[in-house]
Motif scaffolding. Structure first.
Motif, PDB file in Angstrom:
ATOM      1  N   ASP A   1       1.105  -1.413   0.220  1.00 28.39           N
ATOM      2  CA  ASP A   1       0.594   0.002  -0.327  1.00 28.39           C
ATOM      3  C   ASP A   1       0.592   1.431  -0.316  1.00 28.39           C
ATOM      4  OD1 ASP A   1      -3.014  -0.881  -0.193  1.00 28.39           O
ATOM      5  OD2 ASP A   1      -2.425  -1.804   1.908  1.00 28.39           O
TER       6      ASP A   1
ATOM      7  N   ILE B   1       0.709   4.385  -2.906  1.00 31.94           N
ATOM      8  CA  ILE B   1       0.452   5.446  -2.679  1.00 31.94           C
ATOM      9  C   ILE B   1       1.547   6.058  -2.691  1.00 31.94           C
ATOM     10  CG2 ILE B   1       0.517   7.312  -0.796  1.00 31.94           C
ATOM     11  CD1 ILE B   1      -1.061   5.484   0.604  1.00 31.94           C
TER      12      ILE B   1
ATOM     13  N   PHE C   1      -3.920  11.066   1.481  1.00 35.74           N
ATOM     14  CA  PHE C   1      -3.523   9.743   2.479  1.00 35.74           C
ATOM     15  C   PHE C   1      -2.117   9.575   2.954  1.00 35.74           C
ATOM     16  CE2 PHE C   1      -6.046   6.395  -0.791  1.00 35.74           C
ATOM     17  CZ  PHE C   1      -7.166   6.969   0.204  1.00 35.74           C
TER      18      PHE C   1
ATOM     19  N   ASP D   1      -0.263  12.574  -0.281  1.00 43.47           N
ATOM     20  CA  ASP D   1      -1.257  12.679  -1.855  1.00 43.47           C
ATOM     21  C   ASP D   1      -1.926  13.540  -1.513  1.00 43.47           C
ATOM     22  OD1 ASP D   1      -3.004  11.028  -1.071  1.00 43.47           O
ATOM     23  OD2 ASP D   1      -2.418   9.166  -2.172  1.00 43.47           O
TER      24      ASP D   1
END
Length: 651
Positions: free
Chosen positions: A162, A166, A463, A459
């Motif tokens: 993850d 990202i 996130f 971002d």
């Protein structure tokens, strides 16, 4: 540790010949209007220098954590999957009927449409990656320590995936600029980079039954992540199986299926499932021919014959709050009890398989998702008894907080005043406060970006890119608008939560929403006390939280050292050891009921936005992994109190 049980004494034999079989593909994950008219550039797979593969870690006698995906995935379909959203795929070495086959000796022939709708053929030189193992095994007799060990491996692998996904999306945005019209595929890039570093799980054994470390109810946003953890090894095909030419007895064996509800002959009733086979579809997914008893269809029939359990993953479309158009959730093990050939709704022959869920397993994750969706809008209809209140915050927070107890008569959460944000002493706000002068939104080069070490911490989706000692958000002295991407945690509770009574942990907190890894959840709020004030309060036995004692789990989020050899953990902005306490004995918020765990799914990230005193940051909570609805949240509260020997937890 646990035991490896070989299945049917299957031995490795040479790879099968190329026999054209149309797989049963899953529907495209993205709607057609999100697919760009012209294909984006192929992912930059070679941007990372090759490095020696690390030796296997200790305690790997059950199965190795690391292996690589085949060269077929890297070359033949990387560009096509990026353009079509994982629409096409092959099973083993077989190419879909409408695609140019891969030549393992000379390289891959990739047909790519150009902007002028002409066809350009690119030959890609092959690279050798270890193929997926042909050996079938079942993992049994796992102790509690084994289960925790493998869960931690899966947790860290998913956290790396993850964070890398990202990071890849943010990196592409920096290079191309926001609004460029290119739809990046961070999920593919993350999987490819992890493959190149040999970080995919369960590649050296094909596991029949449960995957150690993967729990029923685990939620995934991308098909590639299923491959990374080894839950389902096909990038697009709905049936994962070992081919007949790879098994010692010459019969194919199916291990897992994905049910997405996109096929007219499927009938899904939860515990009982009628699953239609693959084949007979044209390139638009419509039935155009009779299915044959071969490939995955034969594998499902043989698995029924041998009584082999099948892992079932369900794909649910348009789930509230998801960043993708579909989420995948693992629902446990099923057995195939019946198979037959029938005339489908389209008039063509279809193979059907009836699966029944094995008893004694935890509740299905898809059932919990549906329950949580109903609770968010009609809680009393779904659970008429047990609610103490439908809003603990009394509208003080941005979202209502449920309180549920169907175990005993304890009503403790109702006895405290709800505190949506931390209360600091007045002197904390003294001193100069400077803000950025951005008009439309902040970027890495603005004042607030420079305060964060030259990069905005979030971002475009809000996130957290990677954990830091301290994050500066834009505040009241900044000129940027409220929707600036550097204003995330200051907006209050971001997910619908429920305080609930548990026999195992007492009072706990679970989510009613899907929470994405790296996503903000809420603030850990209390009344801030200086060291001298805290000493007086402890004499009265009041509940105090010491922020400096929380485990520094922020170091784990966004740590890409396994992928990038030159990765350096952020050390700026740095803060001195925190020497204050938070009183939650009279006023508290929902975060104070989160339970302790040494392997938590939530971490504390220190944040400043309304003042610049680094000695008194806000305690903001972010998800370390994808958290499905109805799953309990957990924090690592750190070291025990030096006097009481207990964790600094108010619950």
């Amino acid at each position: 540790m646990g035991s490896l049980v070989p299945f049917l004494d299957l031995n490795l034999i040479p790879d099968p010949p190329n026999i054209p079989i149309r797989v049963k593909p899953e529907p495209i994950d993205e709607p057609p209007d999100l697919i760009p008219s012209s294909p984006p550039p192929q992912p930059d797979l070679d941007s990372i220098p090759a490095e020696p593969i690390s030796a296997e870690p200790e305690n790997s006698n059950v199965y190795s954590e690391f292996n690589r995906i085949s060269e077929m995935f890297r070359t033949a379909f990387a560009a096509r999957m990026q353009r079509l959203g994982d629409e096409d795929n092959t099973t083993n070495n077989n190419i879909d009927d409408n695609h140019t086959p891969l030549n393992a000796e000379t390289g891959a022939i990739v047909v790519v449409p150009t902007e002028e709708n002409q066809v350009s053929t690119v030959v890609v030189a092959p690279q050798k990656y270890p193929k997926r193992s042909n050996e079938l095994v079942r993992v049994t007799n796992l102790s509690i320590e084994d289960q925790r060990y493998f869960r931690e491996i899966v947790r860290r692998t998913r956290m790396l995936y993850d964070a890398l996904r990202i990071f890849s999306m943010a990196d592409e945005e920096r290079r191309n600029g926001p609004g460029s019209g290119r739809r990046g595929r961070g999920d593919l890039k993350a999987a490819m980079r992890m493959r190149d570093r040999n970080l995919w799980l369960n590649r050296d054994k094909r596991i029949v039954g449960s995957i150690p470390g993967v729990y029923i109810g685990d939620l995934f946003y991308f098909r590639m992540e299923l491959c990374v953890v080894g839950l389902h090894g096909q990038i697009q095909a709905g049936i994962d199986y070992l081919t007949s030419s790879q098994s010692s007895n010459g019969e194919p064996i199916a291990t897992s299926i994905i049910v997405s509800g996109g096929y007219e002959d499927d009938d899904d009733a939860g515990d009982v499932l009628v699953y239609s086979g693959h084949g007979g579809h044209d390139k638009l997914g419509r039935m155009s021919n009779h299915q044959k008893l071969e490939g995955g269809n034969l594998a499902l029939e043989r698995s029924m014959h041998y009584g082999i359990e099948i892992r079932v993953i369900r794909g649910l479309k348009k789930y509230d709050g998801s960043i993708t158009t579909k989420v995948y959730i693992y629902d446990g093990l099923y057995r195939i009890v019946e198979s037959w050939f029938d005339v489908g709704k389209s008039g063509f022959g279809v193979y059907k398989y009836k699966l029944i869920r094995i008893e004694g397993q935890p509740e299905m994750g898809s059932t919990l998702l549906k329950l949580a969706r109903g609770l968010r809008t009609r809680p009393l209809e779904y659970r008429p008894a047990g609610y103490l209140t439908l809003d603990l915050s009394m509208k003080k927070d941005t979202l209502p907080v449920f309180v549920f107890n169907d175990i005993d008569n304890d009503q403790e959460p109702l006895y405290y005043d709800y505190l949506p944000r931390t209360v600091f002493p007045p002197f904390v706000y003294a001193g100069a406060n400077m803000g950025c002068e951005c008009v439309t939104g902040c970027n890495d080069g603005c004042l607030c970006g420079m305060k964060n070490g030259g990069e905005i911490a979030y971002d475009q989706n809000g996130f957290l890119l990677r954990g830091k000692p301290l994050v500066f958000e834009c505040g009241p002295h900044c000129s940027c608008p409220p929707n600036c991407r550097n204003r995330v945690s200051q907006k209050g509770l971001n997910h619908r939560l429920e305080v609930f009574r548990s026999r195992e942990t007492g009072w706990g907190v679970r989510t009613l929403d899907v929470i994405h890894a790296g996503g903000f959840i809420c603030e850990y709020a209390g009344v801030v006390l200086t060291r001298e004030q805290a000493q007086l309060f402890t004499m009265n036995g009041d509940s105090l939280i010491y922020p400096g004692r929380f485990a520094e789990k922020w170091m784990e989020w966004g740590d890409l050292s396994q992928v990038f050899s030159d990765y350096v953990r952020p050390t700026y902005p740095s803060i001195p050891p925190l020497d204050f306490a938070m009183d939650v004995s009279r006023m508290r918020n929902v975060a104070c009921y989160i339970s302790h765990s040494t392997s938590p799914n939530v971490m504390v990230q220190f944040v400043l936005y309304d003042h610049n005193n680094i000695l008194f940051p806000h305690l903001m909570l972010f998800a370390m992994e994808n958290i499905p609805p109805m799953r309990e949240l957990s924090l690592d509260y750190g070291v025990a109190d030096e006097y009481t020997g207990k964790l600094s937890i108010c619950n």
